[in-house]
Write a protein that holds these residues in place. Sequence first.
Motif, PDB file in Angstrom:
ATOM      1  N   ASP A  76      41.362  30.265  -7.606  1.00 40.87           N
ATOM      2  CA  ASP A  76      40.307  31.271  -7.374  1.00 40.87           C
ATOM      3  C   ASP A  76      39.329  31.313  -8.545  1.00 40.87           C
ATOM      4  OD1 ASP A  76      41.480  31.997  -5.011  1.00 40.87           O
ATOM      5  OD2 ASP A  76      42.456  33.799  -5.782  1.00 40.87           O
TER       6      ASP A  76
ATOM      7  N   SER B 241      38.630  28.978 -10.717  1.00 35.74           N
ATOM      8  CA  SER B 241      37.778  27.777 -10.783  1.00 35.74           C
ATOM      9  C   SER B 241      36.627  27.891  -9.790  1.00 35.74           C
ATOM     10  CB  SER B 241      38.588  26.507 -10.549  1.00 35.74           C
ATOM     11  OG  SER B 241      39.073  26.478  -9.224  1.00 35.74           O
ATOM     12  N   THR B 242      36.830  28.663  -8.701  1.00 35.93           N
ATOM     13  CA  THR B 242      35.762  28.888  -7.715  1.00 35.93           C
ATOM     14  C   THR B 242      34.828  30.014  -8.174  1.00 35.93           C
ATOM     15  OG1 THR B 242      37.303  28.262  -5.966  1.00 35.93           O
ATOM     16  CG2 THR B 242      35.291  29.397  -5.286  1.00 35.93           C
ATOM     17  N   ASN B 243      35.436  31.132  -8.623  1.00 37.30           N
ATOM     18  CA  ASN B 243      34.646  32.322  -8.990  1.00 37.30           C
ATOM     19  C   ASN B 243      34.008  32.226 -10.375  1.00 37.30           C
ATOM     20  OD1 ASN B 243      35.390  33.569  -6.567  1.00 37.30           O
ATOM     21  ND2 ASN B 243      37.254  34.420  -7.463  1.00 37.30           N
TER      22      ASN B 243
ATOM     23  N   ASP C 294      41.990  38.315  -4.796  1.00 32.66           N
ATOM     24  CA  ASP C 294      41.160  37.194  -5.240  1.00 32.66           C
ATOM     25  C   ASP C 294      41.139  37.204  -6.767  1.00 32.66           C
ATOM     26  OD1 ASP C 294      39.449  35.076  -4.994  1.00 32.66           O
ATOM     27  OD2 ASP C 294      37.644  36.299  -4.798  1.00 32.66           O
TER      28      ASP C 294
END
Length: 341
Positions: A272, A274-276, A146
Amino acid sequence: MFAKDIGIDLGTASILVYVKGKGVVLREPSVVAMDKDKGTLLKVGTEAQQMLGRTPGNIVAIRPLREGVISDFDMTERMLKEFIRKAASFRLFKPRVVICVPSGITEVEERAVVDAGIQAGARRVFLIEEPLAAAIGAGIDITKPDGHMIVDIGGGTTDIAVISLGGIVESTSIKIAGDQFDEAIIKYIRRKHNVLIGERTAEEIKMQIGCVFPRPEEQTFEVKGRCLMTGLPRVFTVTSSEMIEAFEEVSTRILEAIHGVLERTPPELVADISTNGIVMTGGGSLVWGFDKLIESHTGIETHVADDAISCVAYGTGKSLEWVGDMQDGTMNISRRKQMNN
């Protein structure tokens, strides 16, 4: 008694020492004061920092680390020896030491750090890259597939890295960080107000009103320095919006480096990130509004880690658990872990 393993965040501005089982036991500025005539070490850490810019001819107060690497080997070795002695107290056996280094360090600089650690009294020295240590210290599980982005702004270097599966996928290390913010303040006040100030005053201004993004309310700071026109002391006020102007060049360089790393990162990992979100660590990340500035430029949610200054030290400390698996003291923990996986 057996020596406990020690983790050292060997920073340009300050050194943090982590002892296994105890946590961070020492946090001191990376400054040494010595008597030039006798060649003796007088003070180390906080006491030496108070002497910066205030010493007579025979005493010199210096920072033996510049831009994340050793600039004065002998002084670094003496400073490390003093800090290891303070942290480890009396032990029958020498401790194993994990030292944190910038990700862009060369093999020669790497060897200098290992040698300084051995000379300072370590039995074995292992190295870990700063972004990895910062990620571990910020509570990120780096072993998962991730993507996480770490921006570690220290005193001498800014390390930016994308981490996945326990290793660094893409990174850069630039010699633009906290020290350059101080220099920017000194230059700005000299140019704008015709007044010369010292490093400690610049550091104080940075901590009190420094910002890279407009504050909700304007803040002011009273500055005392030497007027370049008259040579006499002068007192005047600077504002937080002036700091944005002073820091513009430095903050732009860091933003460009972040952008460069994102451009080179595989698209799956960018998704990942941009999400985390982006995690900021290090003392430089505490300059007001840095997370907001990065977020406004990248569109990615950015936050400063809890206890950002100590993240690297905690990460280095947690990595002590892997020390038993390593054979070669000159090899980075990250590389060793990648080879083991």
